[in-house]
Design an enzyme around this catalytic site. Structure first.
Site, short mmCIF file in Angstrom:
data_model
loop_
_atom_site.label_atom_id
_atom_site.label_comp_id
_atom_site.label_asym_id
_atom_site.label_seq_id
_atom_site.Cartn_x
_atom_site.Cartn_y
_atom_site.Cartn_z
CD GLN A 90 -2.71 -1.16 2.55
OE1 GLN A 90 -3.29 -0.30 2.95
NE2 GLN A 90 -2.26 -2.27 3.42
CG ASN A 91 3.97 1.36 2.27
OD1 ASN A 91 2.77 1.82 3.05
ND2 ASN A 91 4.72 0.28 2.53
CG ASP A 93 7.89 3.39 0.54
OD1 ASP A 93 8.32 2.47 -0.32
OD2 ASP A 93 7.50 3.36 1.36
CG HIS A 108 -2.83 2.89 -1.96
ND1 HIS A 108 -2.81 2.57 -0.64
CD2 HIS A 108 -4.06 2.52 -2.30
CE1 HIS A 108 -3.94 2.04 -0.08
NE2 HIS A 108 -4.54 1.86 -1.10
CB CYS A 116 -2.52 8.84 -18.85
SG CYS A 116 -3.96 9.28 -20.02
CB CYS A 119 -4.56 5.32 -22.30
SG CYS A 119 -3.01 6.31 -22.09
N GLY A 177 2.63 -4.45 9.03
CA GLY A 177 2.55 -3.21 9.05
C GLY A 177 1.37 -2.23 8.69
CB THR A 178 -1.28 -3.06 6.71
OG1 THR A 178 -2.72 -2.47 6.31
CG2 THR A 178 -1.52 -4.51 6.78
CB ALA A 221 8.32 -4.31 9.02
ZN LIG Z 1 -3.51 8.46 -22.13
#
Ligand SMILES: [Zn+2]
Length: 247
Positions: A90-91, A93, A108, A116, A119, A177-178, A221
């Site tokens: 979910q990170n 980084d 995420h 974009c 597309c 760690g969630t 973790a």
């Molecule tokens: Zn596009």
């Protein structure tokens, strides 16, 4: 599946919890995507001119400085040992990639990529700080944003499908760690459990998930994964088909 607690040991603050960004700065508006859609050029100008919210400036500076910690390297070692099939993080980084992990879904998005909205084309930004707003998509002409999923923004369909496919394959899922509170990502953990997968929680704190976990490890973790990788590296644990368990 890894959450914000995975990145704490790399110096990236969490959002929730005692020292979380939102605890200190207040929770940001939950309609970030709608605001971006209404005025993308204005949104990008704020980024370029560093006129973002204080908590975003702190997060960005931490992201730029962050390096993988022993837990990230342990995941890569477990993957190389054949004990780990896939990571859903979910990170945003990119530290898993930096540590050399191959099979990764960044549910995420990733802060160092652009995407974009039309597309879905992704492009590496290289740097975290754009110096001017990006041009509209060369392929379809639609608006380009950070790949990072905003509040109110649906997770890109291809990403969600890939994550669900991995959950459907899983015989054992480790929640690292969630807080298991951000949907729809956290919902995948309940789906895994309902499909018969074993659930292991690695977290210093109790979470919404704790009560349905088969094994709970109260550690960070970095500590827990480092030891787990060590077990697979030094003992005679055989990995075949199902993930092996060390008594
Ligand atoms: Zn596009």
């Amino acid at each position: 599946m890894t959450g914000a607690g995975m990145s704490v040991e790399s110096g990236i603050p969490t959002f929730r919890g005692k020292d979380g960004l939102w605890t200190r700065y207040g929770q940001p508006p939950m309609d970030g995507f709608k605001r971006f859609r209404a005025d993308p050029v204005g949104w990008w100008q704020k980024q370029v001119n560093r006129q973002m919210d204080a908590h975003m400036v702190e997060l960005r500076d931490a992201l730029i400085a962050a390096e993988p910690h022993p837990g990230h390297h342990a995941l890569t070692a477990l993957e190389e040992a054949g004990a780990l099939n896939h990571v859903i993080t979910q990170n945003i980084d990119g530290l898993d990639l930096k540590a050399g992990l191959q099979n990764l879904i960044e549910i995420h998005g990733n802060r160092s990529r652009l995407r974009c909205l039309g597309c879905g084309e992704r492009e590496s930004l290289g740097d975290f700080v754009p110096v001017e707003p990006p041009e509209p998509c060369a392929e379809c002409g639609d608006t380009v944003k950070f790949d990072t999923v905003m509040f109110g923004e649906p997770i890109p369909e291809d990403t969600m499908q890939a994550a669900r496919a991995q959950i459907d394959l899983a015989t054992c899922v480790v929640a690292i760690g969630t807080s298991a509170s951000v949907r729809p990502a956290s919902g995948l953990l309940w789906i895994a459990k309902s499909q018969g997968a074993k659930l292991i929680e690695i977290n210093p704190f109790e979470t919404k998930l704790t009560s349905i976990c088969d094994v709970v490890v109260r550690a960070t973790a970095g500590e827990a994964l480092d030891q787990l990788a060590e077990i697979f590296a030094t003992s005679a644990v055989q990995v075949s088909g199902d993930i092996a368990a060390n008594e």
